[in-house]
Design a protein around this motif. Structure first.
Motif, PDB file in Angstrom:
ATOM      1  N   GLN A 337      19.963  30.075  -0.160  1.00 24.75           N
ATOM      2  CA  GLN A 337      21.171  30.014  -0.968  1.00 24.75           C
ATOM      3  C   GLN A 337      21.807  31.391  -1.128  1.00 24.75           C
ATOM      4  OE1 GLN A 337      19.556  28.175  -4.503  1.00 24.75           O
ATOM      5  NE2 GLN A 337      19.857  26.090  -3.737  1.00 24.75           N
ATOM      6  N   MET A 338      20.976  32.421  -1.315  1.00 20.15           N
ATOM      7  CA  MET A 338      21.499  33.779  -1.487  1.00 20.15           C
ATOM      8  C   MET A 338      22.213  34.290  -0.239  1.00 20.15           C
ATOM      9  SD  MET A 338      18.409  35.741  -3.460  1.00 20.15           S
ATOM     10  CE  MET A 338      17.472  34.917  -4.733  1.00 20.15           C
ATOM     11  N   LEU A 339      21.779  33.853   0.935  1.00 18.33           N
ATOM     12  CA  LEU A 339      22.359  34.353   2.186  1.00 18.33           C
ATOM     13  C   LEU A 339      23.779  33.851   2.432  1.00 18.33           C
ATOM     14  CD1 LEU A 339      19.351  34.145   4.685  1.00 18.33           C
ATOM     15  CD2 LEU A 339      20.449  36.200   3.794  1.00 18.33           C
ATOM     16  N   GLY A 340      24.197  32.813   1.718  1.00 18.78           N
ATOM     17  CA  GLY A 340      25.505  32.220   1.955  1.00 18.78           C
ATOM     18  C   GLY A 340      26.651  32.987   1.324  1.00 18.78           C
ATOM     19  N   ASN A 341      27.838  32.372   1.383  1.00 19.06           N
ATOM     20  CA  ASN A 341      29.044  33.011   0.851  1.00 19.06           C
ATOM     21  C   ASN A 341      29.173  32.872  -0.651  1.00 19.06           C
ATOM     22  OD1 ASN A 341      30.029  33.950   3.340  1.00 19.06           O
ATOM     23  ND2 ASN A 341      30.913  31.944   3.829  1.00 19.06           N
ATOM     24  N   SER A 342      28.679  31.743  -1.208  1.00 19.50           N
ATOM     25  CA  SER A 342      28.829  31.536  -2.649  1.00 19.50           C
ATOM     26  C   SER A 342      27.757  30.591  -3.168  1.00 19.50           C
ATOM     27  CB  SER A 342      30.218  30.970  -2.979  1.00 19.50           C
ATOM     28  OG  SER A 342      30.342  29.648  -2.470  1.00 19.50           O
ATOM     29  N   ILE A 343      27.485  30.729  -4.457  1.00 17.64           N
ATOM     30  CA  ILE A 343      26.595  29.815  -5.181  1.00 17.64           C
ATOM     31  C   ILE A 343      27.334  29.384  -6.436  1.00 17.64           C
ATOM     32  CG2 ILE A 343      24.357  29.496  -6.287  1.00 17.64           C
ATOM     33  CD1 ILE A 343      23.371  31.935  -4.662  1.00 17.64           C
ATOM     34  N   ALA A 363      27.529  31.518   6.946  1.00 19.01           N
ATOM     35  CA  ALA A 363      28.764  30.829   6.556  1.00 19.01           C
ATOM     36  C   ALA A 363      28.418  29.482   5.932  1.00 19.01           C
ATOM     37  CB  ALA A 363      29.679  30.662   7.759  1.00 19.01           C
ATOM     38  N   VAL A 364      27.851  29.553   4.734  1.00 17.41           N
ATOM     39  CA  VAL A 364      27.505  28.346   3.978  1.00 17.41           C
ATOM     40  C   VAL A 364      27.812  28.594   2.509  1.00 17.41           C
ATOM     41  CG1 VAL A 364      25.681  27.642   5.599  1.00 17.41           C
ATOM     42  CG2 VAL A 364      25.093  29.061   3.618  1.00 17.41           C
ATOM     43  N   ASN A 365      27.920  27.502   1.760  1.00 26.96           N
ATOM     44  CA  ASN A 365      28.143  27.570   0.323  1.00 26.96           C
ATOM     45  C   ASN A 365      27.200  26.591  -0.365  1.00 26.96           C
ATOM     46  OD1 ASN A 365      30.754  29.310   0.160  1.00 26.96           O
ATOM     47  ND2 ASN A 365      31.208  27.742   1.704  1.00 26.96           N
ATOM     48  N   GLY A 396      20.149  21.636  -5.618  1.00 28.20           N
ATOM     49  CA  GLY A 396      21.356  22.135  -4.981  1.00 28.20           C
ATOM     50  C   GLY A 396      21.553  21.584  -3.588  1.00 28.20           C
ATOM     51  N   LYS A 397      22.777  21.710  -3.120  1.00 33.19           N
ATOM     52  CA  LYS A 397      23.145  21.258  -1.781  1.00 33.19           C
ATOM     53  C   LYS A 397      23.917  22.373  -1.097  1.00 33.19           C
ATOM     54  CE  LYS A 397      25.295  17.382   0.661  1.00 33.19           C
ATOM     55  NZ  LYS A 397      25.985  16.071   0.511  1.00 33.19           N
ATOM     56  N   THR A 398      23.585  22.634   0.161  1.00 31.78           N
ATOM     57  CA  THR A 398      24.209  23.719   0.907  1.00 31.78           C
ATOM     58  C   THR A 398      24.940  23.146   2.121  1.00 31.78           C
ATOM     59  OG1 THR A 398      22.535  25.308   0.196  1.00 31.78           O
ATOM     60  CG2 THR A 398      23.776  25.856   2.188  1.00 31.78           C
ATOM     61  N   THR A 399      26.206  23.515   2.276  1.00 26.74           N
ATOM     62  CA  THR A 399      27.028  23.048   3.393  1.00 26.74           C
ATOM     63  C   THR A 399      27.837  24.221   3.929  1.00 26.74           C
ATOM     64  OG1 THR A 399      28.833  22.435   1.876  1.00 26.74           O
ATOM     65  CG2 THR A 399      27.242  20.708   2.449  1.00 26.74           C
ATOM     66  N   GLY A 400      28.380  24.041   5.134  1.00 20.70           N
ATOM     67  CA  GLY A 400      29.222  25.078   5.712  1.00 20.70           C
ATOM     68  C   GLY A 400      29.115  25.143   7.215  1.00 20.70           C
ATOM     69  N   ALA A 401      29.909  26.026   7.815  1.00 19.98           N
ATOM     70  CA  ALA A 401      30.028  26.084   9.275  1.00 19.98           C
ATOM     71  C   ALA A 401      28.701  26.366   9.959  1.00 19.98           C
ATOM     72  CB  ALA A 401      31.061  27.154   9.651  1.00 19.98           C
ATOM     73  N   ASP A 402      27.880  27.241   9.391  1.00 17.23           N
ATOM     74  CA  ASP A 402      26.623  27.591  10.062  1.00 17.23           C
ATOM     75  C   ASP A 402      25.585  26.472   9.993  1.00 17.23           C
ATOM     76  OD1 ASP A 402      27.574  29.973  10.957  1.00 17.23           O
ATOM     77  OD2 ASP A 402      26.552  31.236   9.476  1.00 17.23           O
ATOM     78  N   CYS A 403      25.835  25.449   9.160  1.00 16.98           N
ATOM     79  CA  CYS A 403      24.959  24.267   9.174  1.00 16.98           C
ATOM     80  C   CYS A 403      25.135  23.460  10.458  1.00 16.98           C
ATOM     81  CB  CYS A 403      25.235  23.380   7.966  1.00 16.98           C
ATOM     82  SG  CYS A 403      24.747  24.112   6.386  1.00 16.98           S
ATOM     83  N   GLY A 426      18.331  30.205   7.729  1.00 15.71           N
ATOM     84  CA  GLY A 426      18.053  29.741   6.378  1.00 15.71           C
ATOM     85  C   GLY A 426      17.712  28.267   6.389  1.00 15.71           C
ATOM     86  N   CYS A 427      16.843  27.845   5.476  1.00 16.74           N
ATOM     87  CA  CYS A 427      16.516  26.422   5.354  1.00 16.74           C
ATOM     88  C   CYS A 427      15.908  26.166   3.979  1.00 16.74           C
ATOM     89  CB  CYS A 427      15.556  25.959   6.455  1.00 16.74           C
ATOM     90  SG  CYS A 427      13.850  26.492   6.229  1.00 16.74           S
ATOM     91  N   TYR A 428      15.761  24.895   3.631  1.00 15.27           N
ATOM     92  CA  TYR A 428      15.176  24.510   2.346  1.00 15.27           C
ATOM     93  C   TYR A 428      13.688  24.192   2.446  1.00 15.27           C
ATOM     94  CZ  TYR A 428      19.419  24.307  -0.477  1.00 15.27           C
ATOM     95  OH  TYR A 428      20.531  24.630  -1.202  1.00 15.27           O
ATOM     96  N   LEU A 429      13.109  24.238   3.619  1.00 18.08           N
ATOM     97  CA  LEU A 429      11.739  23.771   3.794  1.00 18.08           C
ATOM     98  C   LEU A 429      10.734  24.883   3.524  1.00 18.08           C
ATOM     99  CD1 LEU A 429      10.429  21.067   4.616  1.00 18.08           C
ATOM    100  CD2 LEU A 429      10.123  22.035   6.891  1.00 18.08           C
TER     101      LEU A 429
END
Length: 486
Positions: A337-343, A363-365, A396-403, A426-429
């Protein structure tokens, strides 16, 4: 009829969790059906259970020592610190809310029925439950309404063995002083004592052991030497992290910023076990070393707060420089989550409702949501095909171009995000590095060879710990002291 015995400590980090795991494995090796139990735990290092909940990581390891899957009944109350004075409260595996420490102190005794319910359910499955206390029963300011130590022992009629830690010094005062501050009914629950973490010639402490016995009138169940291989077992306490790093070695340099609310850091244990990996825990005030090959951001119990701490330490600048130099980066769960553009935290899960800027390297939020995802997952690494398994535990849920560039396949679902050049992931696992095939493939992509079968090493260490218990601890006396569960 099942029996139970409880190990309480003279303080935190005296080695209760490891010794309980060893007792359980030793009893299992004797042919007994055994289960672990911890009424109340405080830890941000949690494990996901097959029944869809979460418990402290130590109880998951203890379940493994018993040869069974972890279950939420093994740790019915789990506190996960989220702020300096407050924590998430997990009851029988599920999120029950957030409470400030003062409010929990007033309300904790209301959880005793739930604790006893879980305890008695476990008792119907086994011959023996080994219960682990939390902190110390000598914290008299916490005795009212206690569910973790003597409050539980007396409510459930479970005898106690008191453990002291000689490595920190003053073990005679630790044990004798505990007796001095407990009331008569609490003291009556204690059936013996033991001393843990002795280094050197144990006979040098014979007089000290006998002095404790004379002053307390409790029998000694053993003076246990330092167990050298304890760091091969998954860690629960953040205090254990520095001892697990391999700083100064040779090989791939993996730097891990040690954030204030770091969680699920047992992700690091398989890497620490690799001779070809130089794992470095970077503490506040120290820069991320310039010779780092991989920066690993692991989980966080308060992503927004830890992101602010990361920036305050200057690690955001170090990370940007590391990436410019061609270094690799991986974020797991909160680190992802920290690596993305926004939280965004519209519901105020971590404090006041807010949206903060991320590090901007993926490139994720992320939008934090009240629902907590708890699941065991298995799948494979897309680049190598290597099998892996792990668990999700996040809000939380993370979406964006790099997904659109996932790097894991879990069942029929893609997971994770990667930068266009593939150096930032990045991943949630959680738990993926414990999968030998994946760890070998990933380390191989970074130019080093894996030489450890991690799960086999954990099993071998548990068996070595059981032999340690059989040699230095009076297990027969412990079993004689155990009482039937009412």
């Amino acid at each position: 009829m099942a029996k139970a015995i409880m190990i309480q400590g003279t303080g935190s980090n005296v080695g209760k969790s490891v010794i309980v795991a060893g007792i359980l494995r030793a009893c299992r090796n004797r042919g007994m059906i055994v289960r672990p139990f911890k009424p109340q735990n405080m830890s941000n290092n949690a494990a996901v259970t097959a029944d869809g909940g979460e418990i402290g990581r130590a109880q998951a390891l203890q379940a493994r020592a018993c040869g069974v899957d972890p279950h939420t009944d093994m740790n019915p109350v789990l506190l996960k610190p989220q702020t300096a004075t407050g924590a998430q409260v997990i009851v029988q595996g599920q999120l029950a809310g957030h409470q400030e420490a003062r409010a929990f102190g007033r309300n904790k005794e209301t959880l005793m029925p739930v604790v006893l319910q879980s305890f008695r359910r476990l008792g119907r499955q086994c011959d023996l439950i080994v219960v682990e206390g939390a902190g110390s029963p000598a914290e008299t300011n916490l005795r009212a309404g206690d569910i973790a130590n003597m409050g539980f022992a007396r409510a459930a009629h479970v005898p106690v063995v008191l453990m002291g830690d000689i490595d920190r010094g003053g073990v005679i005062a630790q044990i004798v002083g505990t007796q001095a501050v407990l009331d008569a009914e609490d003291n009556a629950m204690i059936k013996g004592f033991c001393v843990n973490k002795f280094r050197g010639d144990r006979s040098l402490f014979d007089a000290g052991r006998d002095d404790i016995a004379a002053r307390t009138r409790w029998p000694s169940l053993g003076v246990l030497p330092w167990f050298e291989h304890a760091t091969r077992l998954p860690a629960e306490d953040v205090m254990d992290l520095p001892a697990r790093a391999r700083s100064g070695g040779s090989g791939l340099v993996v730097s891990v910023p040690q954030l204030p609310r770091i969680s699920n850091f047992d992700d690091l244990d398989p890497l620490a076990a690799e001779p070809s990996v130089d794992l470095r825990m970077i503490t506040a005030g120290n820069p991320i070393p310039a010779d780092t090959d991989l920066v690993l951001l692991v989980g966080s119990k308060s992503t927004i707060g830890d992101l602010a701490a990361l920036r305050a330490t200057g690690w955001d600048i170090d990370i940007a420089a590391h990436i410019r130099r061609g270094g690799h980066m991986m974020g797991l769960c909160g680190g992802y989550q920290m690596l993305g553009n926004s939280i965004s935290d519209p519901a105020g899960i971590e404090g006041e409702a807010s949206t903060v800027q991320g590090l901007g390297h993926l490139a994720v939020n992320t939008v934090l949501e009240p629902h907590k995802n708890l699941s065991l997952r298995s799948g494979h690494h897309l680049d190598s095909g290597a099998a892996l398994q792990g668990y999700e535990i996040h809000m939380g849920k993370t979406t964006g171009a790099d997904c659109a560039r996932p790097w894991l396949m879990l069942g029929d679902t893609h997971e994770g995000a990667s930068s266009p050049n593939g150096r930032i992931l990045g991943c949630y696992l959680h738990g993926i590095f414990a999968s030998d095939a994946f760890r070998a493939a990933y380390l191989g992509s970074l130019g080093v060879q894996s030489s450890v079968t991690f799960e086999d090493q954990v099993e071998e260490t548990l068996d070595a710990l059981a032999r340690h218990i059989e040699m230095y601890f009076d297990l027969d006396a412990l079993l004689d002291a155990a009482a039937e569960i009412g």
